[in-house]
Scaffold this motif. Structure first.
Motif, short mmCIF file in Angstrom:
data_model
loop_
_atom_site.label_atom_id
_atom_site.label_comp_id
_atom_site.label_asym_id
_atom_site.label_seq_id
_atom_site.Cartn_x
_atom_site.Cartn_y
_atom_site.Cartn_z
N LYS A 52 45.55 66.90 -13.80
CA LYS A 52 44.22 67.24 -13.28
C LYS A 52 44.26 68.57 -12.53
CE LYS A 52 42.15 62.66 -12.75
NZ LYS A 52 41.60 61.71 -11.76
N PHE A 53 45.29 68.76 -11.72
CA PHE A 53 45.45 70.02 -10.99
C PHE A 53 45.53 71.17 -11.98
CE2 PHE A 53 47.87 73.30 -8.74
CZ PHE A 53 47.20 73.35 -7.52
N GLY A 54 46.24 70.95 -13.08
CA GLY A 54 46.34 71.96 -14.11
C GLY A 54 45.00 72.28 -14.75
N ALA A 55 44.19 71.23 -14.99
CA ALA A 55 42.85 71.44 -15.58
C ALA A 55 41.96 72.23 -14.62
CB ALA A 55 42.22 70.10 -15.93
N VAL A 56 41.98 71.85 -13.35
CA VAL A 56 41.21 72.59 -12.35
C VAL A 56 41.74 74.02 -12.26
CG1 VAL A 56 40.67 72.77 -9.88
CG2 VAL A 56 40.55 70.55 -11.03
N GLY A 57 43.04 74.13 -12.24
CA GLY A 57 43.65 75.46 -12.18
C GLY A 57 43.29 76.31 -13.39
N ALA A 58 43.19 75.67 -14.55
CA ALA A 58 42.81 76.41 -15.77
C ALA A 58 41.41 76.98 -15.63
CB ALA A 58 42.91 75.51 -17.00
N SER A 59 40.49 76.18 -15.06
CA SER A 59 39.13 76.70 -14.87
C SER A 59 39.14 77.84 -13.86
CB SER A 59 38.16 75.60 -14.45
OG SER A 59 38.37 75.20 -13.11
N GLY A 60 39.91 77.69 -12.78
CA GLY A 60 40.04 78.75 -11.79
C GLY A 60 40.74 79.98 -12.37
N TRP A 86 38.18 65.48 -7.38
CA TRP A 86 38.61 64.94 -8.65
C TRP A 86 40.12 64.76 -8.73
CZ3 TRP A 86 40.42 67.54 -13.44
CH2 TRP A 86 40.44 66.67 -14.53
N THR A 87 40.88 65.81 -8.44
CA THR A 87 42.34 65.74 -8.60
C THR A 87 42.96 64.77 -7.60
OG1 THR A 87 42.35 68.05 -9.30
CG2 THR A 87 44.47 67.11 -8.65
N PHE A 88 42.70 64.99 -6.33
CA PHE A 88 43.36 64.22 -5.28
C PHE A 88 42.48 63.12 -4.70
CE2 PHE A 88 45.44 68.45 -5.21
CZ PHE A 88 46.70 68.04 -5.60
N LYS A 89 41.19 63.10 -5.05
CA LYS A 89 40.24 62.11 -4.52
C LYS A 89 40.46 61.94 -3.01
CE LYS A 89 39.56 59.90 -8.85
NZ LYS A 89 40.07 58.99 -9.82
N THR A 131 51.49 79.10 -9.46
CA THR A 131 50.90 77.76 -9.62
C THR A 131 51.77 76.63 -9.04
OG1 THR A 131 49.53 78.45 -11.47
CG2 THR A 131 50.00 76.10 -11.31
N PRO A 132 53.08 76.58 -9.30
CA PRO A 132 53.87 75.48 -8.72
C PRO A 132 53.83 75.45 -7.19
CG PRO A 132 55.09 76.54 -10.48
CD PRO A 132 53.87 77.39 -10.22
N LEU A 133 53.90 76.60 -6.58
CA LEU A 133 53.81 76.69 -5.12
C LEU A 133 52.47 76.14 -4.63
CD1 LEU A 133 54.90 77.84 -2.41
CD2 LEU A 133 53.81 80.00 -3.03
N ASN A 134 51.42 76.49 -5.32
CA ASN A 134 50.07 76.03 -4.99
C ASN A 134 49.96 74.50 -5.11
OD1 ASN A 134 47.42 76.46 -4.23
ND2 ASN A 134 46.99 77.85 -5.90
N PHE A 135 50.45 73.94 -6.21
CA PHE A 135 50.38 72.50 -6.43
C PHE A 135 51.14 71.74 -5.35
CE2 PHE A 135 52.23 68.55 -8.06
CZ PHE A 135 51.07 67.83 -8.27
N ILE A 136 52.35 72.12 -5.09
CA ILE A 136 53.18 71.39 -4.12
C ILE A 136 52.56 71.47 -2.73
CG2 ILE A 136 55.43 71.37 -2.97
CD1 ILE A 136 56.58 72.23 -5.76
N GLY A 137 52.12 72.64 -2.33
CA GLY A 137 51.50 72.79 -1.01
C GLY A 137 50.25 71.96 -0.86
N ASN A 138 49.41 71.94 -1.89
CA ASN A 138 48.17 71.17 -1.80
C ASN A 138 48.42 69.67 -1.91
OD1 ASN A 138 45.98 73.07 -1.37
ND2 ASN A 138 46.64 73.94 -3.29
#
Length: 136
Positions: free
Chosen positions: A12-20, A61-64, A115-122
């Protein structure tokens, strides 16, 4: 990452990230190509446009993560995003100046590198479960 739910969140994070990613690159390309804005400034402005979209989608959506305070989550999300942006800008600068790469391609790769840094931090900080309060 041993829990299946973490993998779902990553997708989901990847899908949101793809739109961003699309929003970021569209704004970046427009600024660099149509308005001749310096590529670093264009990257910062494109980041500003994409970050709000990503926050809202990731929160709901991703993390609810609707249990936590939106303001605290937004501040944390922005802090993580700015850290990732700093890494992005370093990679972008190196790709453009040291590797002599075309600016739009360099930005596309720099975003992916951050992107990996962003995902882990969030995942761990921005939208992590709030710590339970102790009874007094």
């Amino acid at each position: 990452m041993r829990k299946p739910g973490n993998w779902v969140q990553l997708v989901k994070f990847g899908a949101v990230g793809a739109s961003g990613y699309v929003v970021n690159l569209a704004v970046y390309t427009t600024l660099v190509k149509a308005f001749d804005v310096h590529y670093i400034l264009a990257a910062v402005l494109a980041f500003c446009v994409a970050v709000t979209n990503n926050f809202l989608w990731n929160r709901h959506w991703t993390f609810k993560a609707t249990e936590g305070h939106m303001g605290f989550q937004a501040a944390r999300f922005f802090a993580v995003s700015v850290l990732a942006l700093g890494f992005n800008l370093i990679v972008l600068e190196l790709l453009v100046t040291a590797a002599d790469m075309e600016k739009v391609l360099a930005q596309a790769l720099a975003i992916l590198a951050a992107t990996p840094l962003n995902f882990i931090g969030n995942k761990l900080w921005s939208f992590g479960k709030p710590a339970p309060r102790r009874a007094r």
